[in-house]
Design a protein around this motif. Structure first.
Motif: not given
Length: 288
Positions: A143-146, A158-172
């Motif tokens: 369920x991490x969406x990767x 999954x945790x690392x991917x969620x963090x990466x996704x969060x950083x991408x969303x924050x940057x966007x």
């Protein structure tokens, strides 16, 4: 290369065979000597030769022409099997429509659309293969969406991917906020420049109105002064008129008195008759 003659149903006229590959003509061209060839075959032949492969007459690419219409019609009416017959397709159709059928044939062998997969599969079985293909893309079951693109990706963190996704969303989000900020500043600057320009135009119009008002006031003062002058002149004329009327009345009174006195004096003298006055006139003229 032409169509394999074994695919055709029934007899095929010899004139509809390529003189080079001996298969049924494909995209045919005809030489001045009336021999017909597949386009690919004759172009390949003329790279190394300059004559007809049948009668050895000299030919050139520029002399090649499309097949006669009646031959083209005979060619298009030929019936043949689909090239996927070996995979189970039993379709038999005219040469004119065979290409359209084979582009849509359910038995055609097509490659898997997943990157990295080299499987060739029948069109009718493609959906089933895509559902189980090991190279298919799918989301992480945790369920991490990767998106999992390969077997190695299934071991991701999954945790690392969620963090990466969060950083991408924050940057966007930061980029979008900055873009919105720049856009708002640009709009404000544009509106500010517009307002300054509008204010300048209004100031110029006000100054022009003031100038016009000043000229109008000057004209009004001039008109008022002229009116006062005219009124004074009228009053002066009226005064002079009254004085003249009084003087005229005095003169008339004096004239009446003088006339009355003169009439009293004339009663003491006898007036000349008309005859006497006439008789005296010649004498007076003679004396003159």
């Amino acid at each position: 290369m032409g169509y394999d003659i074994e695919r055709f149903v029934g007899y095929v006229n010899e004139g509809l065979l390529c003189s080079i590959c001996r298969d049924v003509l494909e995209d045919p061209l005809q030489a001045p000597c009336e021999h017909a060839f597949c386009t690919a075959c004759i172009h390949g032949w003329l790279v190394h030769h300059s004559n007809c492969p049948e009668d050895r007459q000299m030919i050139d690419v520029s002399l090649l022409r499309p097949l006669y219409r009646y031959m083209k019609n005979d060619l298009n009416r030929l019936q043949l099997h689909c090239k996927n017959r070996e995979y189970g397709c039993e379709m038999v159709c005219s040469l004119e429509s065979i290409d359209r059928h084979e582009r849509e044939c359910e038995y055609s062998q097509i490659p898997c659309s997943n990157a990295g997969c080299t499987v060739q599969i029948e069109r009718r079985n493609l959906d089933g293969h895509l559902a189980v293909c090991e190279y298919r893309s799918r989301e992480c079951p945790n369920g991490c969406g990767y998106t999992i693109l390969s077997a190695e990706d299934s071991q991701h963190n999954c945790v690392a991917e969620l963090r990466t996704e969060l950083e991408l969303l924050r940057s966007e989000m930061i980029c979008r906020v900055e873009e919105a900020k720049h856009e708002m500043e640009s709009r404000l600057d544009s509106q500010r420049r517009h307002m300054v320009q509008k204010e300048s135009i209004l100031q110029n119009e006000i100054e022009e109105l003031k100038s016009q008002m000043s000229r109008m006031m000057s004209d009004v003062r001039s008109l008022m002064a002229a009116e006062r002058q005219h009124r004074q002149e009228l009053e002066q004329a009226e005064l002079e008129k009254r004085e003249l009327m009084e003087l005229l009345k005095g003169l008339q009174k004096d004239c009446r008195l003088t006339t009355a006195e003169g009439s009293r004096k004339s009663t003491n003298f006898r007036p000349l008759t008309r005859l006497e006055s006439v008789k005296r006139k010649p004498r007076e003229v003679t004396v003159i």
